[in-house]
Design an enzyme around this catalytic site. Structure first.
Site, short mmCIF file in Angstrom:
data_model
loop_
_atom_site.label_atom_id
_atom_site.label_comp_id
_atom_site.label_asym_id
_atom_site.label_seq_id
_atom_site.Cartn_x
_atom_site.Cartn_y
_atom_site.Cartn_z
CB VAL A 64 -0.94 0.02 1.23
CG1 VAL A 64 -1.89 1.21 1.14
CG2 VAL A 64 -1.73 -1.28 1.32
CG ASP A 94 -7.76 -12.11 7.06
OD1 ASP A 94 -7.70 -12.96 7.97
OD2 ASP A 94 -6.77 -11.50 6.63
CG ASP A 113 -6.27 -5.00 4.85
OD1 ASP A 113 -5.96 -4.18 3.96
OD2 ASP A 113 -5.56 -5.23 5.85
#
Length: 249
Positions: A35, A178, A195
């Protein structure tokens, strides 16, 4: 430095301007992607904003974590593409990367419109996603929830925000896939979910209920370990609540 042509609609007319992206450094490295921090400015003006660019690595270095389980239920029309992805050929890995980027961008658009606290999705181009930067104007990124030490009313307030976000997510038939204290940012008292490349359709994916439960248990355990008490729902009740919202048994 990159230059991007954009179109602005004003009072029924269109005008073209050039946006200039300047890379300022790396914010995070990961197994699948890095990122970067960008400053996007309008050429010839002082207008600019900070953005985050998620860039998936080239197919020779990509290591998608347990990607086969997340990819179940995502439709690929062409059998040739399906075989390439299943065999993890160079072309197949590139297809997986694009599918993950598109899945994340689509989910962000849907969730942002639904009021879920996620970064504003700006654009997706190939295997790169550009998002709103969550942090301060000097480029300091907001900390992850795991890096904070909230107590008392602050902890309870963050729990309430999380429950609301996850119930909306489940109500749209999705699981983060996740979820943990590492995939949540805390910015000026607000919780931001990040994410999302592995976002799971809990109806289409045969393991959807499992992912939903795992998300709930992971974050519930974190809040319980930090002394959350008197909350409604309780951390123990969160898995059942999300299943109810998703309408799955």
């Amino acid at each position: 430095m990159w230059r991007i042509s954009t179109t602005i609609q004003r009072s029924g007319t269109q005008s073209f301007c050039e946006a200039v992206d300047t890379e300022l450094g790396i914010l995070k490295t990961g197994k699948e992607a890095d990122v970067f921090l960008l400053r996007r400015g309008v050429s010839g003006t002082s207008q600019s904003c900070l953005l985050a660019a998620i860039r998936y690595r080239d197919s020779g270095h990509r290591m998608f974590h347990r990607d086969s389980a997340y990819l179940e239920g995502r439709r690929v029309r062409e059998s040739r593409a399906s075989r390439a992805m299943a065999n993890r050929t160079s072309t197949g890995r590139e297809m997986i990367a694009r599918q993950w980027a598109n899945a994340e961008f689509t989910a962000l658009c849907q969730l942002y419109r639904a009021g879920v606290p996620v970064p504003y999705p700006v654009q997706v181009l190939g295997t790169e996603i550009v998002l709103e930067f969550i942090g301060d104007s000097d480029g300091t990124a907001a900390p992850r929830l795991a890096e904070t030490r909230p107590h008392g009313s602050e902890l309870a307030g963050l729990w309430d925000q999380l429950v609301q976000a996850l119930t909306v997510l489940a109500g749209h038939g999705l699981a983060h896939g996740d979820m943990s204290a590492y995939n949540l940012l805390v910015h000026r008292g607000s919780l931001i979910m990040i994410d999302l490349p592995q976002v799971v359709d809990v109806i289409a994916n045969p393991r959807g209920a499992e992912f939903l439960d795992r998300d709930a248990v992971n974050v519930a355990r974190w809040f319980s370990a930090r002394g959350l008490s008197g909350a409604a729902p309780t951390p123990e009740d969160l898995p059942a609540l999300l299943r109810q919202e998703a309408r799955i048994g």
